[in-house]
Design an enzyme around this catalytic site. Sequence first.
Site, short mmCIF file in Angstrom:
data_model
loop_
_atom_site.label_atom_id
_atom_site.label_comp_id
_atom_site.label_asym_id
_atom_site.label_seq_id
_atom_site.Cartn_x
_atom_site.Cartn_y
_atom_site.Cartn_z
N SER A 177 14.12 -0.61 -46.24
CA SER A 177 13.49 -0.55 -44.74
C SER A 177 13.37 0.96 -44.62
CB SER A 177 14.91 -0.94 -43.91
OG SER A 177 14.29 -1.36 -42.78
N PRO A 178 12.14 1.00 -43.80
CA PRO A 178 11.76 2.63 -43.50
C PRO A 178 13.14 3.19 -42.88
CG PRO A 178 10.62 0.79 -41.93
CD PRO A 178 11.43 0.32 -43.05
N TYR A 185 8.79 2.68 -29.44
CA TYR A 185 8.03 3.61 -29.82
C TYR A 185 6.62 3.32 -29.14
CZ TYR A 185 11.58 5.82 -32.55
OH TYR A 185 12.70 5.88 -32.77
N GLY A 223 18.72 -1.25 -45.35
CA GLY A 223 18.42 0.18 -45.07
C GLY A 223 19.73 0.87 -45.40
C1 LIG Z 1 19.06 6.75 -41.30
C2 LIG Z 1 18.12 5.63 -40.65
C3 LIG Z 1 16.63 5.99 -40.28
C4 LIG Z 1 15.98 4.78 -39.69
N1 LIG Z 1 14.66 5.22 -39.51
C5 LIG Z 1 14.06 4.13 -39.17
C6 LIG Z 1 12.54 4.37 -39.23
O1 LIG Z 1 11.93 5.13 -39.66
N2 LIG Z 1 11.68 3.13 -38.84
C7 LIG Z 1 12.37 2.05 -38.66
O2 LIG Z 1 11.55 0.93 -38.25
N3 LIG Z 1 13.60 1.55 -38.38
C8 LIG Z 1 14.48 3.06 -38.91
N4 LIG Z 1 16.03 2.60 -39.02
C9 LIG Z 1 16.34 1.28 -39.14
C10 LIG Z 1 16.28 0.66 -40.38
O3 LIG Z 1 15.02 0.54 -40.99
C11 LIG Z 1 16.97 -0.88 -40.41
O4 LIG Z 1 16.18 -1.58 -39.62
C12 LIG Z 1 18.43 -0.78 -39.91
O5 LIG Z 1 19.30 0.41 -40.21
C13 LIG Z 1 19.22 -1.97 -40.12
O6 LIG Z 1 19.17 -2.32 -41.26
P1 LIG Z 1 20.55 -2.02 -42.20
O7 LIG Z 1 21.78 -2.77 -41.47
O8 LIG Z 1 20.28 -2.73 -43.44
O9 LIG Z 1 20.79 -0.45 -42.24
C14 LIG Z 1 16.53 3.64 -39.35
C15 LIG Z 1 18.03 3.41 -39.91
C16 LIG Z 1 18.67 4.22 -40.37
C17 LIG Z 1 20.18 4.00 -40.80
#
Ligand SMILES: Cc1cc2nc3c(=O)[nH]c(=O)nc-3n(C[C@H](O)[C@H](O)[C@H](O)COP(=O)(O)O)c2cc1C
Length: 386
Positions: free
Chosen positions: A21-22, A185, A330
């Site tokens: 994930s980004p 955004y 993520g």
């Molecule tokens: C450090 C960090 C940076 C993130 N930056 C972005 C981002 O640039 N774009 C986005 O759509 N979501 C962003 N997120 C959300 C993650 O892509 C993801 O959707 C969210 O962390 C939930 O997934 P997870 O439980 O696997 O971490 C970010 C999350 C984290 C932890």
Amino acid sequence: MSLFSPLTLRDVTLPNRVGISPMCMYASRDGLVADFHVAHLGRFALGGAGLVIAEATAVHPHGRISPFDTGLWSDEQIPGWRRVTALVAASGSVPGVQLGHAGRRAAVREPWRAGAPLDDEDASAGFGPWPLVAPSALSAGPGHAVPAALTTAQIARSVQDWHDAAARAVAAGFRFVELHGAHGYLLHSFLSPVSNRRTDHYGGSPENRLRYPLEVVAAVRDAIGGGVPLSFRISSVDGAEGGLGIDETVEVARRLATAGVDVIDTSSGGITTDRTVDTRIRRGFAFHADFSHRIRDEVGVRTATVGLVVDPEQAARLIHDGDSDLVLLGRQALDDPNWPHHARIALGDDTHESWDVRFGSALGPRARTLARLAAAGETPLSRFER
Ligand SMILES: Cc1cc2nc3c(=O)[nH]c(=O)nc-3n(C[C@H](O)[C@H](O)[C@H](O)COP(=O)(O)O)c2cc1C
């Protein structure tokens, strides 16, 4: 369908259905890729992910979330990204990027400094705030500046920014492009009635609120051509009073798919930063899977799901049961960049052939040694117990 089966999207085949994930890393200066990004994104590809999506990358300097975001608003930013895409592709993964414009939520500090709006202290360090833009002159929450409502001419220029950044993304070697249409955004702020109070043809009815996102999709598709898959990250629900709910989001997804979006990446929230408004949906395991399942079923579009996917069996079931076509990791991937390889082992189909040969050729024999020791009842602590 299984987690480790390929997924073909237009001219691009992901070798498996685990994507990264980004995630913004706040490690860039002037939007340029740093050595950090090469190592950070490269290790996910070496870790076995089928798709690595680079962080929200600004299409305009004023669209950066923080001063330290990566960008693709200038040709000078292309060579740095080529280092990332070359490494990711050479490791057998597909390099993707999320393009973004933070709109009224731009110009804030890093999360470890509370994500607070930039102020005089940041300005004295050379990282001052910049003017914010949005559909309407409504601030994102307490402490955030009031954005200027974009004029029609500015909207047209902004669509061109997305187009140009997408063209640079392809020139930089990306083979998967995602638009950040979630988390409050710019694209999301046009979609949601909470932030879009325009009375012209970019606001009001659902059709009008979709106009700018659809113009961006068309421009980006024009820039990337017919072969590169396009994903759109949505906030499935705003969670805020008067905001988007899943019923309306299904219709948004339908329109996006008709316009040429190949994957709907289902996230949620972010339309306001006002902590007194409870917009958080409960963070359970795979907390967006019901949304991705419903959009996939009702629209017939490919979906990605994200959010507390942590376990191999869980990820395999999300794909098998039709919750989504892609599982994005993520924080789990930050914790364990080799998670896809480890998941293969846990699911019982690892031969170490999926690893980079430099690692696999060493780890395969080691696995057999470890199995022999376990069969003999030996543990790492045996020698201390003798
Ligand atoms: C450090 C960090 C940076 C993130 N930056 C972005 C981002 O640039 N774009 C986005 O759509 N979501 C962003 N997120 C959300 C993650 O892509 C993801 O959707 C969210 O962390 C939930 O997934 P997870 O439980 O696997 O971490 C970010 C999350 C984290 C932890």
